[in-house]
Design an enzyme around this catalytic site. Structure first.
Site, PDB file in Angstrom:
ATOM      1  N   THR A 191       0.821  -1.214   0.000  1.00 19.91           N
ATOM      2  CA  THR A 191       0.000   0.000   0.000  1.00 19.91           C
ATOM      3  C   THR A 191       0.854   1.262   0.000  1.00 19.91           C
ATOM      4  OG1 THR A 191      -0.189  -0.234   2.386  1.00 19.91           O
ATOM      5  CG2 THR A 191      -2.048  -0.961   1.098  1.00 19.91           C
ATOM      6  N   THR A 192       1.900   1.270   0.815  1.00 19.59           N
ATOM      7  CA  THR A 192       2.750   2.453   0.872  1.00 19.59           C
ATOM      8  C   THR A 192       3.418   2.667  -0.483  1.00 19.59           C
ATOM      9  OG1 THR A 192       3.174   1.807   3.146  1.00 19.59           O
ATOM     10  CG2 THR A 192       4.491   3.596   2.271  1.00 19.59           C
TER      11      THR A 192
HETATM   12  P1  ADP Z   1       4.364  -1.452   1.572  1.00 23.06           P
HETATM   13  O1  ADP Z   1       3.176  -0.902   2.294  1.00 23.06           O
HETATM   14  O2  ADP Z   1       4.522  -0.832   0.232  1.00 23.06           O
HETATM   15  O3  ADP Z   1       4.404  -2.944   1.554  1.00 23.06           O
HETATM   16  P2  ADP Z   1       6.605  -1.651   3.384  1.00 23.06           P
HETATM   17  O4  ADP Z   1       6.910  -0.713   4.494  1.00 23.06           O
HETATM   18  O5  ADP Z   1       6.118  -3.011   3.730  1.00 23.06           O
HETATM   19  O6  ADP Z   1       5.609  -0.925   2.413  1.00 23.06           O
HETATM   20  O7  ADP Z   1       7.933  -1.786   2.515  1.00 23.06           O
HETATM   21  C1  ADP Z   1       7.982  -2.592   1.387  1.00 23.06           C
HETATM   22  C2  ADP Z   1       9.303  -2.442   0.686  1.00 23.06           C
HETATM   23  O8  ADP Z   1      10.375  -2.844   1.532  1.00 23.06           O
HETATM   24  C3  ADP Z   1       9.358  -3.325  -0.539  1.00 23.06           C
HETATM   25  O9  ADP Z   1       9.935  -2.617  -1.608  1.00 23.06           O
HETATM   26  C4  ADP Z   1      10.245  -4.468  -0.077  1.00 23.06           C
HETATM   27  O10 ADP Z   1      10.916  -5.108  -1.150  1.00 23.06           O
HETATM   28  C5  ADP Z   1      11.201  -3.757   0.828  1.00 23.06           C
HETATM   29  N1  ADP Z   1      11.877  -4.676   1.757  1.00 23.06           N
HETATM   30  C6  ADP Z   1      11.316  -5.492   2.669  1.00 23.06           C
HETATM   31  N2  ADP Z   1      12.250  -6.200   3.328  1.00 23.06           N
HETATM   32  C7  ADP Z   1      13.452  -5.815   2.814  1.00 23.06           C
HETATM   33  C8  ADP Z   1      14.819  -6.160   3.085  1.00 23.06           C
HETATM   34  N3  ADP Z   1      15.122  -7.058   4.003  1.00 23.06           N
HETATM   35  N4  ADP Z   1      15.762  -5.537   2.368  1.00 23.06           N
HETATM   36  C9  ADP Z   1      15.451  -4.616   1.442  1.00 23.06           C
HETATM   37  N5  ADP Z   1      14.200  -4.246   1.153  1.00 23.06           N
HETATM   38  C10 ADP Z   1      13.201  -4.827   1.820  1.00 23.06           C
END
Ligand code: ADP
Ligand code: MG
Length: 545
Positions: A96-97
């Site tokens: 969502t973000t």
């Molecule tokens: P959203 O609401 O968009 O899901 P998040 O705060 O969950 O937002 O962040 C998602 C992003 O963080 C994605 O681009 C995902 O690939 C990245 N991400 C999650 N874990 C990792 C990690 N361990 N290393 C790098 N990027 C990550």
């Protein structure tokens, strides 16, 4: 507005307000950007949390959808961006973000193009082409997976990273995989309808678990009833098993004490025959939406049956799904066909003091329950949100079997491809496609920024890796590019395709608007009999920018 003769023609009633052309567009874009800005710092594992205060209650969360839902947003264009988050949440439950940030950036980049006198229609066209191409690029980079446990656990973990539940992560990832597998074969809105979550504050995270069946947060109505029934035949009663209350308004006037006793006996007879009817149909466990009176409790206990009262509608529906029982309105009509079954119905202690009923081993187990233990209500709520994200993505991958690397890798790939594509285009759409590429890159940019690195350096390093396969994303500990597949940072393909789709839809919708008219409401017209002269035209509120 000028008419044919140059005389202005007034087509709007006095009191209406209107903004047109660039003014309207700029203000709309400002509103959209403000929404994107409000969630930008939460992106990624190192994103910050937000504290949302509503009256006495505070929610601490990192979940974009939750933040936007709780914010009291009034501006119509800002609301369209909030819709992006909702659409994303409905479709896939994660990302969502990401979707909101891309939507905000698409509009910010469009604003710069508008300033260069690129027509909005051209921008809209360019964005649509770019989005269609991005879908292809993403599909091409997707990796086919079988639903093996280790991939699913990685998917769950990536979705939960940064939610402030780090110490609950392993347990939640394992539970989400188990639960998603249990319901994956069923139709319907799996997560809301088939998975029940019960939160118990005060316990140890590791005591959390999933069962194939349903947990009802109720005790049996009487201690005389058995605690445990194997081969349960379950009846779901919509009404009551209760004596009617005697009140003075009753139709029958009872004058003598012995009549009253007789009347009561008659009523008890009714209750007895109701319990008999359930037993005759073969039922031995009754879940009742309303009350179960003392007399009914006694008869049920005497027959060795379990009765549970005041079961919520949602629980009744879940029980129906899982056990195959039908909801019965009139107890006297019950037949064996109405009953559902479960291998075991048992009252058990959960945590220190709570007792709950477990309905397990349902032949049509279309429902599972997850019991979450956590230190506090607030922590449990964030655990539940994280679990919900994990369940959604795992369920998607079990079905779609398609994943992509995370950490900004797909966005880098899309941006690179779009820039190449842009150089093949003639005309101004080229500018829009480039702008789209820049907007998508906001994801790795923001991930870097939120992890405390210089985003421009990080992007440059990532671009330098672009020739070496598509799996390079940002390592959020080192700020260096690294192979996301090797690191186990993977996401469902759909999280990415849906984010681009919903962001593009919202941005192009906003761009098509060049006229904002705050229309008059009907009720503000003078009432019949009221002279128009007595009527002062109320000032129309304009959206707050
Ligand atoms: P959203 O609401 O968009 O899901 P998040 O705060 O969950 O937002 O962040 C998602 C992003 O963080 C994605 O681009 C995902 O690939 C990245 N991400 C999650 N874990 C990792 C990690 N361990 N290393 C790098 N990027 C990550
Ligand atoms: Mg996420």
């Amino acid at each position: 507005m000028a008419g044919l003769s140059g005389v202005p023609i007034i087509i709007l009633k006095e009191g209406s307000k209107r903004e047109t052309g660039k003014d309207a567009q700029h203000k709309n874009i400002l509103a959209a950007k403000a929404v994107a800005e409000s969630v930008r710092t939460t992106l990624g594992p190192k994103g910050m949390d937000k504290m949302l205060i509503s009256g006495e209650e505070a929610t601490i969360t990192n979940d974009g959808a939750t933040i936007l839902r709780e914010m009291d947003i009034e501006h119509p264009v800002a609301k369209m961006i909030v819709e992006v988050a909702r659409a994303q949440d409905d479709e896939i439950g994660d990302g969502t973000t990401t979707a909101v940030i891309i939507a905000g950036k698409l509009l910010e980049k469009a604003e710069a193009l508008l300033d260069q006198d690129v027509h909005p229609t051209v921008i809209v066209q360019g964005y649509k082409q770019a989005a269609a191409r991005a879908q292809k690029v993403l599909a091409d980079m997707a990796i086919d997976v079988s639903d093996d446990g280790s991939t699913l656990l990685k998917i769950a973990r990536t979705a939960m990273r940064g939610k402030g539940i780090e110490n609950a992560m392993d347990k939640l990832a394992a539970i989400s995989v188990e639960a998603a597998r249990a319901v994956a074969g069923f139709e319907g809105k799996d997560i809301e309808e088939n998975i029940k979550t019960v939160m118990i504050p005060g316990g140890k995270i590791d005591d959390s678990f999933m069962i194939q069946g349903i947990v009802i947060e109720k005790e049996r109505t009487s201690l005389e009833m058995p605690k445990r029934i194997e081969n349960a035949r379950i009846m779901l009663l919509e009404g009551t098993l209760e004596l009617k209350k005697l009140d003075t308004d009753a139709k029958i006037t009872i004058t003598e004490a012995k009549n009253l006793a007789g009347f009561k006996e008659g009523e008890e007879q009714v209750i007895k025959s109701q319990v008999d009817a359930i037993a005759a149909a073969g039922g031995n466990v009754v879940f009742c939406e309303k009350g179960i009176g003392v007399a009914a409790q006694n008869y049920l206990a005497k027959r060795g049956m379990i009765g549970v009262r005041r079961v919520s509608r949602e629980d009744m529906k879940m029980l129906a799904l899982a056990s195959g029982a039908r909801l019965v309105g009139d107890v006297m009509t019950v037949t064996s066909k109405d009953l559902g079954s479960a291998a075991l119905v048992e009252e058990r202690k959960v945590g220190k003091e709570k007792k709950m009923l477990f309905v397990e081993g349902c032949p049509k187990a279309k429902a599972v329950s997850i019991i979450l233990h956590g230190v506090s209500e607030q922590f449990l709520e964030e655990m539940e949100r994280a679990l919900d994200d994990a369940l959604n993505v795992v369920l998607d991958v079990i079905r779609s079997k398609k994943i992509v690397p995370g950490g900004g890798a797909p966005e880098m790939r899309v941006a690179e491809n779009l820039r190449q594509y842009a150089s093949t285009l003639e005309g101004r759409e080229q500018l829009a496609v480039r702008a789209f590429a820049d907007a998508v890159e906001a994801i790795p940019f923001t991930l870097a920024e939120n992890s405390g690195f210089d985003p421009l350096d990080c992007l440059a390093a990532l671009r330098a890796k672009s020739g070496q396969g598509s799996g390079f994303g940002l390592n959020i500990s080192s700020g260096q590019p690294s192979d996301m597949l090797a690191e186990g940072v993977v996401e469902p393909l759909k999280v990415k395709t849906q984010a681009i789709k919903s962001a593009t839809e919202a941005a192009t919708m906003v761009l098509r608007v060049d006229d904002v008219i705050a229309a008059k409401r009907e009720e503000m017209a003078p009432k019949p009999g009221q002279s128009p002269h007595d009527y002062t035209m109320p000032q129309m509120p304009m959206p707050h920018y």
